[in-house]
Scaffold this active site. Structure first.
Site, PDB file in Angstrom:
ATOM      1  CD  GLU A 154      10.926   4.089   4.626  1.00 57.28           C
ATOM      2  OE1 GLU A 154      10.247   4.053   3.596  1.00 57.28           O
ATOM      3  OE2 GLU A 154      11.898   3.317   4.811  1.00 57.28           O
ATOM      4  CG  PHE A 155      10.248  -0.515   8.598  1.00 56.63           C
ATOM      5  CD1 PHE A 155       9.819  -0.646   9.908  1.00 56.63           C
ATOM      6  CD2 PHE A 155       9.379  -0.876   7.580  1.00 56.63           C
ATOM      7  CE1 PHE A 155       8.554  -1.141  10.212  1.00 56.63           C
ATOM      8  CE2 PHE A 155       8.111  -1.372   7.861  1.00 56.63           C
ATOM      9  CZ  PHE A 155       7.701  -1.505   9.184  1.00 56.63           C
ATOM     10  CB  CYS A 266      11.709   7.112  15.149  1.00 56.03           C
ATOM     11  SG  CYS A 266      11.565   7.882  13.532  1.00 56.03           S
TER      12      CYS A 266
HETATM   13  N1  LIG Z   1      13.189  10.322  10.521  1.00 55.02           N
HETATM   14  C1  LIG Z   1      13.176   8.998  10.491  1.00 55.02           C
HETATM   15  O1  LIG Z   1      14.199   8.339  10.654  1.00 55.02           O
HETATM   16  C2  LIG Z   1      11.893   8.260  10.270  1.00 55.02           C
HETATM   17  C3  LIG Z   1      11.932   6.878   9.965  1.00 55.02           C
HETATM   18  C4  LIG Z   1      10.738   6.209   9.745  1.00 55.02           C
HETATM   19  C5  LIG Z   1       9.521   6.878   9.863  1.00 55.02           C
HETATM   20  N2  LIG Z   1       9.503   8.213  10.188  1.00 55.02           N
HETATM   21  C6  LIG Z   1       8.207   8.886  10.262  1.00 55.02           C
HETATM   22  O2  LIG Z   1       8.008   9.598   9.049  1.00 55.02           O
HETATM   23  C7  LIG Z   1       7.312  10.825   9.300  1.00 55.02           C
HETATM   24  C8  LIG Z   1       8.127  12.005   8.806  1.00 55.02           C
HETATM   25  O3  LIG Z   1       9.318  12.041   9.571  1.00 55.02           O
HETATM   26  P1  LIG Z   1      10.552  12.994   9.175  1.00 55.02           P
HETATM   27  O4  LIG Z   1      11.654  12.679  10.124  1.00 55.02           O
HETATM   28  O5  LIG Z   1      10.774  12.895   7.718  1.00 55.02           O
HETATM   29  O6  LIG Z   1       9.900  14.420   9.522  1.00 55.02           O
HETATM   30  P2  LIG Z   1      10.521  15.869   9.238  1.00 55.02           P
HETATM   31  O7  LIG Z   1      10.057  16.704  10.358  1.00 55.02           O
HETATM   32  O8  LIG Z   1      11.978  15.750   8.924  1.00 55.02           O
HETATM   33  O9  LIG Z   1       9.790  16.319   7.892  1.00 55.02           O
HETATM   34  C9  LIG Z   1       8.425  16.578   7.786  1.00 55.02           C
HETATM   35  C10 LIG Z   1       8.226  17.598   6.677  1.00 55.02           C
HETATM   36  O10 LIG Z   1       6.830  17.744   6.418  1.00 55.02           O
HETATM   37  C11 LIG Z   1       6.601  19.121   6.063  1.00 55.02           C
HETATM   38  N3  LIG Z   1       5.171  19.419   6.169  1.00 55.02           N
HETATM   39  C12 LIG Z   1       4.400  19.575   7.254  1.00 55.02           C
HETATM   40  N4  LIG Z   1       3.122  19.829   6.903  1.00 55.02           N
HETATM   41  C13 LIG Z   1       3.085  19.835   5.549  1.00 55.02           C
HETATM   42  C14 LIG Z   1       2.067  20.031   4.591  1.00 55.02           C
HETATM   43  N5  LIG Z   1       0.812  20.275   4.955  1.00 55.02           N
HETATM   44  N6  LIG Z   1       2.382  19.970   3.293  1.00 55.02           N
HETATM   45  C15 LIG Z   1       3.650  19.731   2.902  1.00 55.02           C
HETATM   46  N7  LIG Z   1       4.662  19.525   3.773  1.00 55.02           N
HETATM   47  C16 LIG Z   1       4.395  19.573   5.074  1.00 55.02           C
HETATM   48  C17 LIG Z   1       7.486  19.880   7.021  1.00 55.02           C
HETATM   49  O11 LIG Z   1       7.730  21.187   6.586  1.00 55.02           O
HETATM   50  C18 LIG Z   1       8.748  18.997   7.034  1.00 55.02           C
HETATM   51  O12 LIG Z   1       9.666  19.415   6.055  1.00 55.02           O
HETATM   52  C19 LIG Z   1       7.026  10.837  10.804  1.00 55.02           C
HETATM   53  O13 LIG Z   1       5.763  10.285  11.024  1.00 55.02           O
HETATM   54  C20 LIG Z   1       8.089   9.929  11.365  1.00 55.02           C
HETATM   55  O14 LIG Z   1       7.714   9.320  12.577  1.00 55.02           O
HETATM   56  C21 LIG Z   1      10.661   8.918  10.377  1.00 55.02           C
END
Ligand SMILES: NC(=O)c1ccc[n+]([C@@H]2O[C@H](COP(=O)([O-])OP(=O)(O)OC[C@H]3O[C@@H](n4cnc5c(N)ncnc54)[C@H](O)[C@@H]3O)[C@@H](O)[C@H]2O)c1
Length: 442
Positions: A154-155, A266
């Site tokens: 995801e970007f 990130c």
């Molecule tokens: N935040 C960004 O801008 C962004 C952009 C691109 C990629 N990413 C990537 O996407 C991924 C997620 O990032 P995010 O910022 O959304 O994370 P986040 O911490 O906001 O959300 C992750 C969610 O996953 C849930 N979770 C954990 N274990 C679980 C399970 N076993 N079953 C169900 N839910 C579970 C947590 O409770 C949490 O709500 C990461 O790898 C991150 O690097 C993030």
């Protein structure tokens, strides 16, 4: 299509909501019971422009559902997205426990053929690990169910996440089966109406693409911050230099603003994880590790300027501070420069009066929870009374043209330290302020 998104954070919630907006039936799963309870009741856990309305509309239309039980999503799903966190582990590598935990659960509970898509940012080879974990669980259950692994990094950018998801620059799909490519292309076709934005590749290259994109952007930032620090020493104007180099189409204008360094969920962890990926494969990534070192130092440049101006001992001194979030448009404070600057000033005896349009709850309840020297105010001007000076740290629009007369009337001294990206330059000519910026001689 029937979709399940596991992990309902910034990425999972936006992904699930945008797919439901395009007519899919989506179930979002999270283990955080409070988050799921709130979402079911229309309370959105994060601030992201445009998201709240879209969530509510699709819940009302019965296209978007929330649950804590993976099984609720698996009954009908054709495609399952894994969008859980991959935080930085103790050694700097991506911690895969949540991703592999979901994989295990999928292997334990799936009853029908699935496409399993990794949307979390994961190191090269994670697709294989996820496949092995699922296969292992299916074998334990003596089940032979077909499944396909896809990497679809995801970007999206926080603060513009909905817009980025709905109108992506590109959609990277890594897979090893024709069936998976076709299904993923179908799913994304409504997002690629006016031209094809889908780039297909093998799974490992897709996994690598995400890290390389973030490392490249972080490199541009650290490069320009280093240039800003040199400009300051030789009395050159980094803003003019920026325009001078950005006009070269090979360089471009984006991501070359000097500032207080990158933060967020990130770049810091992904830059670190890429170094670890290299290291684990016997290569020392010198350039990428320097990007991180430059960034660590850059976060304190504004604090250093405060110390230069007011001395090492800041006991009894109060500073107004506008901007806690790591960037505008979000309440996210992960790795925000404000955290480091505040801790440095407080360590020297200072008190901080802080304001941020969205991130104050995050600061109070988590990032600055134990720092009693920080107090919070509901409007930016309320922070100014008795302040030695104002520190500007996030590029929120409402900080662009402050009422300078009000600042002068309330602060002890007309002094501003501006740690924001330099495009937010305050127009202070002849207003009688001392103005300190990144990349400019004090
Ligand atoms: N935040 C960004 O801008 C962004 C952009 C691109 C990629 N990413 C990537 O996407 C991924 C997620 O990032 P995010 O910022 O959304 O994370 P986040 O911490 O906001 O959300 C992750 C969610 O996953 C849930 N979770 C954990 N274990 C679980 C399970 N076993 N079953 C169900 N839910 C579970 C947590 O409770 C949490 O709500 C990461 O790898 C991150 O690097 C993030």
């Amino acid at each position: 299509m029937n979709l399940t998104v596991v992990g309902t954070g910034y990425v999972g919630l936006v992904t699930g909501t945008c797919f439901s907006e395009m007519g899919n039936n989506v179930t979002c799963i999270d283990i955080d019971e409070k988050k799921v309870y709130n979402l079911k009741n229309g309370i959105i856990p994060i601030f992201e422009p445009g998201l709240e309305h879209m969530v509510k509309r699709n819940v009302e239309n019965n296209a978007l559902h929330f649950s804590t039980e993976l099984n609720d999503g698996l009954l009908q799903a054709e495609i399952v997205f894994i969008a859980v966190g991959t935080p930085m582990g103790e050694d700097g590598s991506a911690d895969l426990q949540y991703v592999l935990g979901v994989a295990k659960q999928l292997g334990e509970e799936m009853e029908r053929p699935l496409i399993i898509v990794n949307k979390s940012t994961v190191p090269v080879g994670t697709g294989d690990k996820v496949k092995d974990v699922i296969q292992n669980e299916l074998e334990k259950r003596k089940k032979n169910i077909e499944f396909h692994i896809v990497s679809n990094p995801e970007f999206l950018k926080e603060g513009a996440a909905v817009q980025d998801f709905m109108k992506p620059d590109r959609i990277v799909i890594g897979a090893d089966s024709k069936y998976a490519f076709e299904k993923m292309k179908d799913l994304y076709s409504p997002f690629t109406h006016n031209h094809d934005r889908i780039i297909t590749m093998d799974i490992r290259s897709a996994e690598m693409t995400k890290y390389v994109a973030n490392a490249m952007l972080a490199t541009k930032i650290s490069f320009m911050n280093e240039v800003a620090n040199i400009c300051e020493l030789v009395d050159a104007d980094v803003n003019q230099v920026r325009i001078g180099i950005g006009s070269d189409s090979r360089i471009g204008y984006s991501f070359i603003y000097p500032g207080s360094g990158y933060g967020g969920s990130c770049f810091p962890k992904d830059v670190k994880a890429l170094q670890r990926i290299a290291e684990e494969n016997g290569y020392k990534a010198r350039l990428i590790s320097s990007v991180e070192k430059v960034n660590d130092l850059q976060k304190l440049v504004i604090a250093n300027k405060v110390v230069e101006r007011f001395g090492e001992d800041l006991t009894g001194k109060t500073f107004a501070l506008w901007g806690l979030a790591f960037k505008p448009g979000t309440d996210d404070m992960r790795e925000a420069p404000a955290i480091y600057i505040i801790k440095d000033l407080v360590k020297r005896g200072a008190s901080i009066k802080a304001y941020d349009p969205k991130a104050m709850d995050e600061a109070k309840s988590f990032y600055l929870k134990d720092i009693k020297e920080v107090s919070y105010f509901n409007s930016k001007y309320e922070t100014l009374q008795n302040a030695e000076s104002l520190l500007l740290l996030t590029e929120w629009k409402e900080f662009r043209s402050p009422d300078f007369e009000e600042l002068k009337a309330q602060m002890k001294n007309p002094i501003i330290f501006d740690g924001r990206n330099q495009y937010s330059n305050l127009k202070l000519d002849k207003k009688g302020f001392e103005y300190y910026q990144i990349g400019k001689k004090s």
